[in-house]
Design an enzyme around this catalytic site. Structure first.
Site, PDB file in Angstrom:
ATOM      1  N   ASP A 290      38.536  42.998  43.856  1.00 56.43           N
ATOM      2  CA  ASP A 290      38.364  44.346  45.014  1.00 56.43           C
ATOM      3  C   ASP A 290      37.237  44.397  45.569  1.00 56.43           C
ATOM      4  O   ASP A 290      36.313  43.896  45.318  1.00 56.43           O
ATOM      5  CB  ASP A 290      38.935  45.505  44.071  1.00 56.43           C
ATOM      6  CG  ASP A 290      40.312  45.785  44.394  1.00 56.43           C
ATOM      7  OD1 ASP A 290      40.675  45.744  45.337  1.00 56.43           O
ATOM      8  OD2 ASP A 290      41.002  46.126  43.294  1.00 56.43           O
TER       9      ASP A 290
ATOM     10  N   LYS B 120      38.861  46.483  32.682  1.00 57.61           N
ATOM     11  CA  LYS B 120      39.738  46.917  32.095  1.00 57.61           C
ATOM     12  C   LYS B 120      40.181  45.915  30.716  1.00 57.61           C
ATOM     13  O   LYS B 120      40.857  46.199  29.834  1.00 57.61           O
ATOM     14  CB  LYS B 120      41.204  46.958  32.814  1.00 57.61           C
ATOM     15  CG  LYS B 120      41.442  48.058  33.828  1.00 57.61           C
ATOM     16  CD  LYS B 120      42.804  48.163  34.281  1.00 57.61           C
ATOM     17  CE  LYS B 120      43.535  46.936  34.793  1.00 57.61           C
ATOM     18  NZ  LYS B 120      42.685  46.218  35.813  1.00 57.61           N
TER      19      LYS B 120
ATOM     20  N   LYS C 200      47.382  39.179  38.866  1.00 55.65           N
ATOM     21  CA  LYS C 200      46.362  38.195  38.564  1.00 55.65           C
ATOM     22  C   LYS C 200      46.427  37.769  37.136  1.00 55.65           C
ATOM     23  O   LYS C 200      46.666  36.743  36.628  1.00 55.65           O
ATOM     24  CB  LYS C 200      44.886  38.260  39.040  1.00 55.65           C
ATOM     25  CG  LYS C 200      44.645  38.552  40.423  1.00 55.65           C
ATOM     26  CD  LYS C 200      43.170  38.595  40.632  1.00 55.65           C
ATOM     27  CE  LYS C 200      42.542  39.731  40.058  1.00 55.65           C
ATOM     28  NZ  LYS C 200      42.912  40.969  40.942  1.00 55.65           N
TER      29      LYS C 200
ATOM     30  N   LYS D 164      43.930  41.125  45.096  1.00 53.74           N
ATOM     31  CA  LYS D 164      43.518  42.713  45.075  1.00 53.74           C
ATOM     32  C   LYS D 164      43.819  43.277  43.671  1.00 53.74           C
ATOM     33  O   LYS D 164      44.793  42.609  42.917  1.00 53.74           O
ATOM     34  CB  LYS D 164      44.781  43.264  46.083  1.00 53.74           C
ATOM     35  CG  LYS D 164      44.631  44.746  45.981  1.00 53.74           C
ATOM     36  CD  LYS D 164      45.887  45.113  47.190  1.00 53.74           C
ATOM     37  CE  LYS D 164      46.217  46.420  47.257  1.00 53.74           C
ATOM     38  NZ  LYS D 164      46.718  46.938  45.741  1.00 53.74           N
TER      39      LYS D 164
END
Ligand code: SF4
Length: 271
Positions: free
Chosen positions: A125, A40, A14, A9
């Site tokens: 996700d 990102k 991570k 998620k």
């Protein structure tokens, strides 16, 4: 070449986990390549003193595939870890895998998709239309699920299991679930809960990372924990996890849980 991929998620940690594993593996003398795939573009940041390195997607858009050299996309970070950011569109939009496909193509053309260990850090996700791409194309062979004991995090991990189960049933499918990593959120009974989740999906808990303020301190100093506080307990935990991943030979086709079973399981372990 060992190719591992961390899925889980968004916001579960991570990138922190991947960067610390990469750093720990590099300190063992291995040639490590970490590829981040997230709009990102902060997967590799702590390995390169907090910099946001240019992404392959941005460079392909600016110059076209042919105008890119190895130095443009591969940056050397702590302990010699080679860092690449795939990039993508604006956060939350998803690129249906274009970021990671373009990255693989560019790296293959440049002969740069090689290392003792390749660590993929992939946003898993539901917002991401292309998160299965590394698995589908055979780049992510050993998948590690990163989760906490929170229900939404287990829910995302279970969804990723569905993708692994589906893809590994194909004749060309080579991706397998190699294990579950618990990045703790201080949920009570968390290690037992995530351990039981791993067992029920037909896998195993390969690592439990407790919550520790040193992770934030390291990030504020723009470093991995392994670099910032090598004597800390947390650094030892990351090094131990890296060693286990290196030695792990476990490859399972997972059996995802039904929603009701997942909820019941979480309920059983939550006092
Ligand atoms: S492949 Fe998925 S994770 Fe990667 S940039 Fe595209 S949408 Fe994001």
């Amino acid at each position: 070449m060992k190719q591992i991929a961390l899925y889980g998620k968004g916001g579960i940690g991570k990138s922190t986990t991947a960067a610390n594993i990469s750093a720990a593996l590099a300190l063992r003398g291995l040639d490590v390549l970490q590829i981040g795939c997230d709009p990102k573009r902060d997967s590799t940041r702590m390995l390169v003193q907090g910099r946001l390195i240019p992404t392959v997607m941005d460079l392909v858009r600016e110059r076209g595939d042919a105008g890119i050299s190895r130095e443009d996309v591969v940056y050397t970070g702590f302990a010699g870890v080679k860092c690449v950011e795939a990039g993508g569109p604006e956060p939350g939009v998803g690129c249906a895998g274009r970021g990671i496909i373009a990255t693989f193509q560019v790296l293959e053309r440049l002969g740069a998709l090689c290392a003792d260990v390749v660590v993929y850090d992939v946003l898993g996700d539901v917002v991401c239309g292309g998160f299965a791409m590394p698995m589908r194309e055979g780049y992510a062979q050993e998948v590690y699920l990163v989760t906490s004991g929170e229900l939404m995090s287990l829910y995302a991990a279970n969804n990723i299991c569905k993708a692994i189960a589906r893809l590994s049933s194909r004749t060309r499918g080579t991706c397998r679930l190699a294990g579950v990593i618990c990045n703790a959120r201080d949920v009570r009974g968390e290690e037992e809960l995530v351990g039981e989740f791993a067992r029920r999906i037909g896998s195993t808990l390969v690592g439990f990372i407790p919550r520790d303020p040193v992770v934030q301190q390291a990030e504020l100093n723009r470093k991995t924990v392994v670099e910032f506080a090598p004597e800390s307990r947390q650094a030892a935990i990351y090094r131990d996890l890296a060693a286990r991943i290196l030695e792990n030979r476990r490859m399972d086709i997972p059996v995802p849980l039904g929603m009701e079973e997942l909820e019941t399981l979480a309920y059983e372990f939550t006092p």
